[in-house]
Structure formats: structure tokens, C-alpha cells
Design a protein around this motif. Structure first.
Motif, mmCIF file in Angstrom:
data_model
loop_
_atom_site.group_PDB
_atom_site.id
_atom_site.type_symbol
_atom_site.label_atom_id
_atom_site.label_comp_id
_atom_site.label_asym_id
_atom_site.label_seq_id
_atom_site.Cartn_x
_atom_site.Cartn_y
_atom_site.Cartn_z
ATOM 1 N N GLU A 184 -1.524 -9.370 -11.980
ATOM 2 C CA GLU A 184 -1.867 -9.045 -13.703
ATOM 3 C C GLU A 184 -0.998 -9.991 -14.146
ATOM 4 O OE1 GLU A 184 -3.786 -8.910 -16.249
ATOM 5 O OE2 GLU A 184 -4.590 -7.227 -15.255
ATOM 6 N N ASP A 185 -1.064 -10.573 -15.555
ATOM 7 C CA ASP A 185 -0.398 -11.180 -16.332
ATOM 8 C C ASP A 185 0.185 -10.372 -17.469
ATOM 9 O OD1 ASP A 185 -1.397 -13.659 -15.196
ATOM 10 O OD2 ASP A 185 -2.879 -13.858 -16.425
ATOM 11 N N LEU A 186 1.543 -10.744 -17.584
ATOM 12 C CA LEU A 186 2.248 -9.799 -18.689
ATOM 13 C C LEU A 186 3.157 -10.825 -19.691
ATOM 14 C CD1 LEU A 186 3.263 -6.933 -19.669
ATOM 15 C CD2 LEU A 186 5.357 -7.354 -18.171
ATOM 16 N N ILE A 187 2.856 -10.798 -20.845
ATOM 17 C CA ILE A 187 3.819 -11.571 -21.767
ATOM 18 C C ILE A 187 4.905 -10.683 -22.139
ATOM 19 C CG2 ILE A 187 3.747 -12.552 -24.162
ATOM 20 C CD1 ILE A 187 0.883 -13.046 -23.604
ATOM 21 N N ILE A 188 6.167 -11.179 -22.076
ATOM 22 C CA ILE A 188 7.422 -10.532 -22.433
ATOM 23 C C ILE A 188 7.739 -11.261 -23.686
ATOM 24 C CG2 ILE A 188 9.479 -9.738 -21.595
ATOM 25 C CD1 ILE A 188 8.531 -10.269 -18.859
ATOM 26 N N THR A 189 8.233 -10.434 -24.592
ATOM 27 C CA THR A 189 9.143 -10.728 -25.698
ATOM 28 C C THR A 189 10.231 -10.100 -26.042
ATOM 29 O OG1 THR A 189 7.778 -9.452 -27.328
ATOM 30 C CG2 THR A 189 6.959 -11.644 -26.852
ATOM 31 N N GLY A 190 11.359 -10.344 -26.659
ATOM 32 C CA GLY A 190 12.440 -9.820 -26.725
ATOM 33 C C GLY A 190 12.453 -9.074 -28.117
ATOM 34 N N PHE A 191 13.041 -7.931 -28.249
ATOM 35 C CA PHE A 191 13.385 -6.927 -29.460
ATOM 36 C C PHE A 191 14.259 -8.044 -30.429
ATOM 37 C CE2 PHE A 191 16.441 -4.461 -32.052
ATOM 38 C CZ PHE A 191 15.498 -3.977 -32.713
ATOM 39 N N ALA A 209 18.761 -14.672 -23.532
ATOM 40 C CA ALA A 209 17.666 -15.365 -22.903
ATOM 41 C C ALA A 209 17.713 -14.990 -21.048
ATOM 42 C CB ALA A 209 17.949 -16.773 -23.036
ATOM 43 N N SER A 210 19.063 -15.179 -20.623
ATOM 44 C CA SER A 210 19.489 -14.604 -19.491
ATOM 45 C C SER A 210 18.911 -13.234 -19.087
ATOM 46 C CB SER A 210 20.886 -14.770 -19.270
ATOM 47 O OG SER A 210 21.787 -13.798 -19.748
ATOM 48 N N GLU A 211 18.869 -12.349 -19.937
ATOM 49 C CA GLU A 211 18.507 -10.954 -19.584
ATOM 50 C C GLU A 211 17.048 -10.894 -19.689
ATOM 51 O OE1 GLU A 211 21.481 -7.856 -21.605
ATOM 52 O OE2 GLU A 211 20.144 -8.839 -22.932
ATOM 53 N N LEU A 212 16.345 -11.688 -20.598
ATOM 54 C CA LEU A 212 14.813 -11.730 -20.288
ATOM 55 C C LEU A 212 14.371 -12.666 -19.092
ATOM 56 C CD1 LEU A 212 13.823 -12.466 -24.158
ATOM 57 C CD2 LEU A 212 13.615 -10.432 -23.054
ATOM 58 N N ASP A 213 15.250 -13.531 -18.673
ATOM 59 C CA ASP A 213 14.745 -14.281 -17.454
ATOM 60 C C ASP A 213 15.036 -13.319 -16.363
ATOM 61 O OD1 ASP A 213 13.899 -16.795 -16.534
ATOM 62 O OD2 ASP A 213 15.769 -17.052 -15.461
ATOM 63 N N GLU A 214 16.020 -12.338 -16.359
ATOM 64 C CA GLU A 214 16.021 -11.456 -15.125
ATOM 65 C C GLU A 214 14.854 -10.566 -15.183
ATOM 66 O OE1 GLU A 214 17.615 -9.274 -11.982
ATOM 67 O OE2 GLU A 214 17.676 -11.344 -12.753
ATOM 68 N N VAL A 215 14.520 -10.072 -16.223
ATOM 69 C CA VAL A 215 13.346 -9.271 -16.529
ATOM 70 C C VAL A 215 11.945 -9.800 -16.103
ATOM 71 C CG1 VAL A 215 11.567 -8.028 -18.142
ATOM 72 C CG2 VAL A 215 13.987 -7.805 -18.478
ATOM 73 N N ARG A 216 11.754 -11.170 -16.488
ATOM 74 C CA ARG A 216 10.712 -12.027 -15.847
ATOM 75 C C ARG A 216 10.625 -11.962 -14.316
ATOM 76 N NH1 ARG A 216 10.223 -16.868 -14.041
ATOM 77 N NH2 ARG A 216 12.252 -17.356 -14.363
ATOM 78 N N LEU A 217 11.785 -12.355 -13.674
ATOM 79 C CA LEU A 217 11.876 -12.641 -12.477
ATOM 80 C C LEU A 217 11.648 -11.206 -11.534
ATOM 81 C CD1 LEU A 217 15.079 -14.819 -12.199
ATOM 82 C CD2 LEU A 217 12.842 -15.527 -11.279
ATOM 83 N N ARG A 218 12.326 -10.022 -12.222
ATOM 84 C CA ARG A 218 11.809 -8.866 -11.601
ATOM 85 C C ARG A 218 10.475 -8.550 -11.552
ATOM 86 N NH1 ARG A 218 16.413 -5.041 -11.271
ATOM 87 N NH2 ARG A 218 18.027 -6.149 -10.984
ATOM 88 N N VAL A 227 5.555 -14.128 -18.072
ATOM 89 C CA VAL A 227 6.192 -15.260 -18.815
ATOM 90 C C VAL A 227 6.852 -14.728 -19.907
ATOM 91 C CG1 VAL A 227 4.293 -16.724 -18.120
ATOM 92 C CG2 VAL A 227 3.967 -15.401 -20.383
ATOM 93 N N VAL A 228 7.806 -15.350 -20.531
ATOM 94 C CA VAL A 228 8.722 -14.961 -21.685
ATOM 95 C C VAL A 228 8.247 -16.065 -22.801
ATOM 96 C CG1 VAL A 228 11.039 -14.627 -22.724
ATOM 97 C CG2 VAL A 228 10.569 -14.304 -20.331
ATOM 98 N N ARG A 229 8.019 -15.140 -23.784
ATOM 99 C CA ARG A 229 7.714 -15.877 -25.106
ATOM 100 C C ARG A 229 8.524 -15.700 -26.183
ATOM 101 N NH1 ARG A 229 0.983 -16.062 -25.216
ATOM 102 N NH2 ARG A 229 0.740 -17.179 -23.335
#
Length: 230
Positions: A184-191, A209-218, A227-229
Motif C-alpha cells: 500500500e502507498d502512504l503519504i507522510i507529512t510533518g506536523f 527532515a531526518s526524523e521524517l526520513d527515518e519514519v519513511r524508511l521504517r 513518501v514524504v511530502r
């Protein structure tokens, strides 16, 4: 609550992928997410700048040569029992439709006529078992039902999540990924801090940005196309 008034953004290129659209905001929501950036659509009186439905429909008729789609968002559109009727009125004007939902009304999603909505986007607030943090108990099973229903009923769909430091944790990613299912696809944005339902969240920090990238990798490690937007 009936859908008689709407907040209006006349034109957007961002909210409906690949489609020049208008955005209609509904008033009312059944969740109480403390970081919500639309507190005026959750509780209190109806916003004074909302348009009466006949004015909205007249506007959409006049804008048809320019616009192709309409986004229905909130608040929570499925909070309103007459949502289908409103969607059909807009569809009859020749628009494609995108529906944003928090996923807490799976039965109402299931009752939408086939083909009425072209794109459904569901916001996943976190692991289903932690939805009590949104201030309303008993939502876990409804969230799981919607996650299962949406891919079956709406071939074109999106799952999205806003990562909130201090609320979301890396430990819940496995549960979120299992609920979504592999592939499944998931779009991740930061608060982002700002006006929020709970004033205590107005000065909370954004994820780095590094925290969001870690979330994406997990998520990717769990088989999710994340993906992070920004």
C-alpha cells in the motif's frame, strides 16, 4: 447535521492530484485531535464566512469551464448523513470528486454509490489501537474497517498520515503498516505548529527532515510504499 453551508477555496492545484479543483470544507467532526489545524470546523459555531449551498452550486456552475474537480473535506464530510445527496448534486454539474475522510464512518463510505467519488483520501492518525489519543474512544475497529474497505471500493485512493513528534512513535509503525497491508502507498507529512484545537500544541515542534526520513524508511521496511511530502 445537514450539509447546508460550506467553506470555499475557489481554486487549488495541490489538493486534487492532476486536477484543477475547488475545495469545499464541511463543518463538524467526531474526532478531537489536539493538533488539528482546523479547530473552527470541529467545535463552536458555524464559521461566518461559509457559503449557503445554493451559492456554492451557482459558483460551481459558473466555474465549470475552468475547474475539473471538487474536493470535499472538513471537518469530517462523512459526519453528515446527507453527504451522498450533496456529492450527487456536484457530480451532476460534471465535476470529478475527491473525498477526504478520517475513516471513522466505514458504513457510510460503503453506502456511497459506485463511481460517485473518483478519489478517496483517508488520514491515518496513528496506530489504530492508539486512537483514544484523539479524545474519542471506540474508534479502533472503525479505522480498521475503513482501511480494508477503501482499496476495495475506491480503486483510486490515498492513505496519509501527519507525523506529530511527542505523539506518534516509531514503535507504532509496525501496527500501522500491518493495518494498511503490504504494497500500500502512504503519504507522510510533518506536523507544523500554528493554530490548533488544543492550544498547548500551538508551539510544539515540527519533525526534522531526518526524523521524517527515518519514519519513511521504517514504513518501507514493513513493505509500505511511503513518501514524504513537505
Amino acid at each position: 447535521m445537514s450539509l447546508e453551508y460550506f467553506g470555499v477555496i475557489k481554486t487549488t492545484l495541490l489538493d486534487y492530484p492532476g486536477c484543477l479543483a475547488a475545495v469545499l470544507f464541511t463543518y463538524g467532526c467526531n474526532l478531537r485531535c489536539p493538533w488539528c489545524h482546523n479547530p473552527g470546523l470541529v467545535k463552536g459555531g458555524r464559521p461566518q464566512d461559509f457559503w449557503f449551498k445554493p451559492k456554492v452550486l451557482d459558483f460551481l456552475k459558473k466555474r465549470k469551464p475552468l475547474l475539473k474537480g471538487v474536493v470535499i473535506t472538513g471537518g469530517e464530510p462523512c459526519y453528515h448523513q446527507d453527504l451522498t445527496e450533496v456529492l450527487e448534486e456536484i457530480r451532476d454539474l460534471g465535476y470529478t470528486l475527491k473525498l477526504d475522510t478520517n475513516g471513522t464512518y466505514p458504513a457510510r463510505l460503503a453506502k456511497l454509490p459506485k463511481g460517485l467519488v473518483d478519489l478517496v483520501a483517508m488520514d491515518l492518525k496513528g496506530a489504530p489501537s492508539r486512537y483514544y489519543l484523539q479524545g474519542v474512544p471506540g474508534m479502533t475497529q472503525k479505522i480498521l474497517e475503513s482501511i480494508q474497505l477503501i482499496p476495495m471500493l475506491f480503486p483510486r485512493h490515498q492513505f496519509r498520515t501527519t507525523w506529530v513528534p511527542g505523539l506518534n512513535t516509531l514503535d507504532e509503525i509496525e501496527e500501522m503498516a500491518q493495518a494498511l497491508g503490504p504494497g500500500e502507498d502512504l503519504i507522510i507529512t510533518g506536523f507544523r505548529p500554528g493554530k490548533t484545537l488544543d492550544p498547548r500544541w500551538q508551539k510544539m515542534r515540527s519533525p526534522t527532515a531526518s526524523e521524517l526520513d527515518e519514519v519513511r524508511l521504517r514504513f518501507q521496511q514493513q513493505g509500505i510504499h511511503a513518501v514524504v511530502r513537505l
